[in-house]
Design a protein around this motif. Structure first.
Motif, mmCIF file in Angstrom:
data_model
loop_
_atom_site.group_PDB
_atom_site.id
_atom_site.type_symbol
_atom_site.label_atom_id
_atom_site.label_comp_id
_atom_site.label_asym_id
_atom_site.label_seq_id
_atom_site.Cartn_x
_atom_site.Cartn_y
_atom_site.Cartn_z
ATOM 1 N N ALA A 50 -10.695 0.357 13.222
ATOM 2 C CA ALA A 50 -9.740 1.317 12.664
ATOM 3 C C ALA A 50 -8.762 1.799 13.728
ATOM 4 O O ALA A 50 -7.548 1.883 13.483
ATOM 5 N N ALA A 51 -9.274 2.121 14.920
ATOM 6 C CA ALA A 51 -8.403 2.605 16.002
ATOM 7 C C ALA A 51 -7.386 1.551 16.395
ATOM 8 O O ALA A 51 -6.197 1.838 16.571
ATOM 9 N N LEU A 52 -7.848 0.317 16.533
ATOM 10 C CA LEU A 52 -6.942 -0.762 16.911
ATOM 11 C C LEU A 52 -5.907 -1.015 15.821
ATOM 12 O O LEU A 52 -4.708 -1.199 16.103
ATOM 13 N N GLY A 53 -6.349 -1.003 14.564
ATOM 14 C CA GLY A 53 -5.416 -1.208 13.462
ATOM 15 C C GLY A 53 -4.376 -0.113 13.371
ATOM 16 O O GLY A 53 -3.184 -0.378 13.155
ATOM 17 N N LEU A 54 -4.796 1.140 13.547
ATOM 18 C CA LEU A 54 -3.849 2.262 13.497
ATOM 19 C C LEU A 54 -2.841 2.180 14.634
ATOM 20 O O LEU A 54 -1.636 2.384 14.429
ATOM 21 N N ARG A 55 -3.335 1.886 15.836
ATOM 22 C CA ARG A 55 -2.423 1.803 16.987
ATOM 23 C C ARG A 55 -1.404 0.685 16.791
ATOM 24 O O ARG A 55 -0.206 0.856 17.076
ATOM 25 N N CYS A 56 -1.865 -0.463 16.297
ATOM 26 C CA CYS A 56 -0.943 -1.585 16.074
ATOM 27 C C CYS A 56 0.076 -1.262 14.985
ATOM 28 O O CYS A 56 1.244 -1.650 15.081
ATOM 29 N N THR A 57 -0.350 -0.547 13.946
ATOM 30 C CA THR A 57 0.582 -0.167 12.879
ATOM 31 C C THR A 57 1.624 0.807 13.395
ATOM 32 O O THR A 57 2.813 0.708 13.047
ATOM 33 N N VAL A 58 1.201 1.761 14.227
ATOM 34 C CA VAL A 58 2.147 2.702 14.838
ATOM 35 C C VAL A 58 3.161 1.942 15.690
ATOM 36 O O VAL A 58 4.369 2.209 15.640
ATOM 37 N N GLY B 262 -4.123 -7.430 5.218
ATOM 38 C CA GLY B 262 -2.785 -7.746 5.709
ATOM 39 C C GLY B 262 -1.715 -7.444 4.677
ATOM 40 O O GLY B 262 -0.638 -6.938 5.017
ATOM 41 N N ALA B 263 -1.998 -7.739 3.409
ATOM 42 C CA ALA B 263 -1.032 -7.435 2.346
ATOM 43 C C ALA B 263 -0.765 -5.936 2.279
ATOM 44 O O ALA B 263 0.389 -5.495 2.141
ATOM 45 N N GLY B 264 -1.818 -5.130 2.401
ATOM 46 C CA GLY B 264 -1.640 -3.680 2.362
ATOM 47 C C GLY B 264 -0.881 -3.156 3.566
ATOM 48 O O GLY B 264 0.007 -2.300 3.441
ATOM 49 N N VAL B 265 -1.204 -3.685 4.751
ATOM 50 C CA VAL B 265 -0.530 -3.244 5.976
ATOM 51 C C VAL B 265 0.947 -3.622 5.961
ATOM 52 O O VAL B 265 1.819 -2.822 6.342
ATOM 53 N N PHE B 266 1.258 -4.832 5.490
ATOM 54 C CA PHE B 266 2.662 -5.250 5.430
ATOM 55 C C PHE B 266 3.432 -4.452 4.381
ATOM 56 O O PHE B 266 4.637 -4.215 4.539
ATOM 57 N N ALA B 267 2.747 -4.039 3.303
ATOM 58 C CA ALA B 267 3.416 -3.205 2.298
ATOM 59 C C ALA B 267 3.871 -1.894 2.909
ATOM 60 O O ALA B 267 4.963 -1.386 2.599
ATOM 61 N N VAL B 268 3.057 -1.340 3.798
ATOM 62 C CA VAL B 268 3.434 -0.097 4.475
ATOM 63 C C VAL B 268 4.461 -0.365 5.569
ATOM 64 O O VAL B 268 5.425 0.386 5.741
ATOM 65 N N GLY B 269 4.281 -1.452 6.312
ATOM 66 C CA GLY B 269 5.158 -1.739 7.444
ATOM 67 C C GLY B 269 6.577 -2.077 7.050
ATOM 68 O O GLY B 269 7.520 -1.782 7.787
ATOM 69 N N ALA C 41 -6.216 6.104 5.963
ATOM 70 C CA ALA C 41 -5.936 5.430 7.232
ATOM 71 C C ALA C 41 -4.467 5.043 7.346
ATOM 72 O O ALA C 41 -3.844 5.213 8.405
ATOM 73 N N LEU C 42 -3.895 4.522 6.269
ATOM 74 C CA LEU C 42 -2.482 4.136 6.299
ATOM 75 C C LEU C 42 -1.581 5.368 6.399
ATOM 76 O O LEU C 42 -0.538 5.335 7.064
ATOM 77 N N TRP C 43 -1.978 6.455 5.741
ATOM 78 C CA TRP C 43 -1.215 7.713 5.893
ATOM 79 C C TRP C 43 -1.224 8.149 7.352
ATOM 80 O O TRP C 43 -0.196 8.588 7.888
ATOM 81 N N ALA C 44 -2.391 8.029 7.995
ATOM 82 C CA ALA C 44 -2.490 8.404 9.407
ATOM 83 C C ALA C 44 -1.573 7.528 10.257
ATOM 84 O O ALA C 44 -0.920 8.008 11.187
ATOM 85 N N ALA C 45 -1.509 6.238 9.936
ATOM 86 C CA ALA C 45 -0.634 5.342 10.693
ATOM 87 C C ALA C 45 0.828 5.716 10.544
ATOM 88 O O ALA C 45 1.625 5.550 11.472
ATOM 89 N N LEU C 46 1.201 6.233 9.379
ATOM 90 C CA LEU C 46 2.594 6.612 9.140
ATOM 91 C C LEU C 46 2.950 7.966 9.740
ATOM 92 O O LEU C 46 4.106 8.208 10.077
ATOM 93 N N ASN C 47 1.969 8.847 9.885
ATOM 94 C CA ASN C 47 2.275 10.230 10.236
ATOM 95 C C ASN C 47 1.692 10.714 11.554
ATOM 96 O O ASN C 47 2.112 11.757 12.055
ATOM 97 N N ILE C 48 0.734 9.984 12.105
ATOM 98 C CA ILE C 48 0.074 10.431 13.328
ATOM 99 C C ILE C 48 0.496 9.531 14.477
ATOM 100 O O ILE C 48 0.410 8.309 14.373
ATOM 101 N N LYS C 49 0.947 10.127 15.562
ATOM 102 C CA LYS C 49 1.451 9.349 16.683
ATOM 103 C C LYS C 49 0.642 9.561 17.967
ATOM 104 O O LYS C 49 0.525 8.642 18.770
#
Length: 275
Positions: free
Chosen positions: A25-33, A96-103, A161-169
């Protein structure tokens, strides 16, 4: 009915599986940020691919590390190898589909809902596809209510988790979000396992597939090593602020050199002739 033990090795497998979920989760969030802060399309794509592989790998490793502690009285447990591998690939693909939808989504709210739903269903499908790979002497059944609850937990956890990636830096906030995400994924797993009932049918026939120690353990160790190595690489990668500061410093140094060169090259006025 066979007696089910979800922690045959005590707290070892639940704690280790939680740690793997948190790392993924930590690695995924950091990469999304990093992806959201990327200035080029290829860079964003690569960060999102890394995020998808990290989250998918972390969730899969969490599930099967926890399954190392799963035991049923009266029967051995084997795993169908192709289905087990398919559960890993499916997790990465759907996450990956979910992450790309957000990205790449322009409407943040709609992208978050779509990404959370897709990723959550991917987590749940990975879990139950992995359970479908079980081979034992008997039959496995599920409590529909607990199955539904586990799917809801997966979708809520993925959306959070995806909300955190969008809003937490900040790194501290990402760490806290990862701990919460790890707890949510673990809760989804054990909720799904509470839905399981096994009717054992004693048999002397050899089970098909591989044992957990023959296949699951080596693969989980390999994927865990991938997560640790990738985490180190990402941790050493400069953040967007650090890249901006470096670019600004380079531009300032270049401007100073240009200005100094211009002054040195300035023509010297000829002196007046002596009288």
């Amino acid at each position: 009915m066979g007696h089910l033990d979800h922690a045959a090795y005590g707290w070892l497998t639940p704690v280790l599986s939680y740690v793997m979920a948190c790392i993924g989760a930590a690695l995924g969030l950091r990469c999304t940020v990093c992806a959201l802060a990327a200035t080029t399309g290829s860079s964003r794509r690569n960060w999102l691919l890394t995020a998808a592989s990290a989250i998918g790998t972390g969730i899969w490793t969490m599930h099967f590390v926890a399954m190392l502690g799963f035991d049923v009285t009266g029967t051995e447990i084997h795993y169908n190898v192709p289905l087990t591998v398919l559960s890993l690939l499916g997790a990465m693909l759907v996450v990956g589909a979910g992450v790309f939808a957000v990205g790449y989504g322009r409407a943040r709210g709609r992208s978050l809902v779509l990404g959370g739903l897709t990723t959550g269903l991917g987590v749940a499908s990975m879990h139950y596809l992995g359970m479908a790979a079980l081979r034992l002497h008997g039959s496995v059944s599920y409590d529909p209510l607990m199955v539904g609850l586990s799917v809801v937990i997966a979708v809520v956890a993925a959306t959070a988790a995806l909300w955190a990636a969008l809003n937490i830096k900040s790194p501290v906030a990402v760490t806290v979000a990862s701990l919460v995400m790890g707890a949510a994924v673990s809760s989804m797993h054990y909720t799904g396992m509470l839905a399981v009932a096994v009717r054992v049918v004693p048999s002397e026939q050899a089970l098909p597939g591989a044992t957990a120690m023959q296949f699951i353990f080596p693969l989980a160790v390999g994927l865990g090593s991938y997560l640790f190595i990738t985490s180190a690489f990402v941790a050493l990668s400069p953040t967007a602020d650090e890249r901006a500061a470096s670019a600004s410093a380079s531009a300032s140094a270049s401007a100073a050199r240009h200005l100094g060169g211009g002054q040195a090259a300035a023509p010297v006025a000829p002196s007046a002739p002596a009288r």
